[in-house]
Design an enzyme around this catalytic site. Sequence first.
Site, short mmCIF file in Angstrom:
data_model
loop_
_atom_site.label_atom_id
_atom_site.label_comp_id
_atom_site.label_asym_id
_atom_site.label_seq_id
_atom_site.Cartn_x
_atom_site.Cartn_y
_atom_site.Cartn_z
N GLY A 179 10.67 29.37 59.94
CA GLY A 179 9.30 29.65 59.51
C GLY A 179 9.17 31.10 59.09
O GLY A 179 10.12 31.72 58.62
N GLU A 209 15.66 37.55 56.89
CA GLU A 209 15.65 36.70 55.68
C GLU A 209 14.50 37.23 54.83
O GLU A 209 14.71 37.99 53.90
CB GLU A 209 15.45 35.23 56.05
CG GLU A 209 15.43 34.29 54.86
CD GLU A 209 15.01 32.85 55.21
OE1 GLU A 209 14.37 32.64 56.26
OE2 GLU A 209 15.30 31.95 54.40
#
Length: 350
Positions: A179, A209
């Site tokens: 998420g 990320e």
Amino acid sequence: MNATNTPLTDFIARLPKVELHLHLEGSVRPETLRELARTKGWLKRVGAAYWAWRRARQSYRYGSFRKFLRSFGAATLLLETPEDYALATRRLVEWLGRQNVRYAEVTLSAGVILWKKQSVEAVFDAVSAAAAEVHGRTGVRINWIFDAIRHFGVAHVREVLRWAERFCSRGVVALGIGGDEARGPAGLFAEVYAEARAAGLHRTAHAGEVGGPESIRQAVELLGAERIGHGLAAARDPTVMALLRERRIPLEVCLTSNVATGILRRLEDHPLRQLLEGGLVVTLNSDDPAMFGTSLTEEFLLAANRFGLTRDQLVCLSENAIRATFLPATEQQALLQDLAKVAGVRGESH
Ligand code: ADE
Ligand code: ZN
């Protein structure tokens, strides 16, 4: 033809491979999604929104990370029953077998199953039976990582942990969080991760990320993450590089994913070489292969063709992945021996 001039594609095909970062839900190919949509009468029901989303998937570019997460969520809605999940599992494991992937730690988004108000138990019964059946036919082994949605908060992640604990004797080896890093910073989950450790589960986390290097530091220092999903932001901070190098924490690098989700503008912007030259333990992975039009084989090809990695380096990446699995040492050794058989006859360069 001797091993030195074996075509690269054959070399990669023969390489025994392991995949550590692979979402079951993101592995469902567009054909299977269409099949599911058709049988459920969805094509009429959701109309324009569905087709817009499908077009985004077909170009394999999502524009932004948030848009990608929305598409991921939309695809999971088609997995309505345990049988749908079993079909996805069967097709994934058969496909892994065709790529000579010998072992995978597949992420099941237990968080999404809870969000959809489905039974985690019924889904896990279905996927583990499907994986066992395909293992019997192909020899491909699967263990599972239960993934929670970090921006749903601490109680949600703890609920996923409880389910992971429940199935740890049936192949659930780790807890993970995916998420949005920005809306669910790692520090929130320190206690839950300590509980996971106490329960004998391994710990992974998507970090660095969409988030920066600090997100990686937090995943390592506050969560005790044993592997980092993506981690490309490490390249922006020498102190985080040093932390990962000193603790030998493997990075689950997913090249194609980072372009498709809009983290990077071009593949060439990926710091793969910098991570390797910095002495980090790098592994290659496909993340959500059907959403990005890739495969583990393709990721190895990209590493060689677009980043100039030699065959020796490809073998090294496969070896890193085997050593980074949550398998017992004896099982790692068996995979390493298989790899050595191929590596022993490999050529000098591609
Ligand atoms: N869920 C599925 N793929 C993901 C990714 N690449 N990052 C975060 N959450 C995800
Ligand atoms: Zn992922």
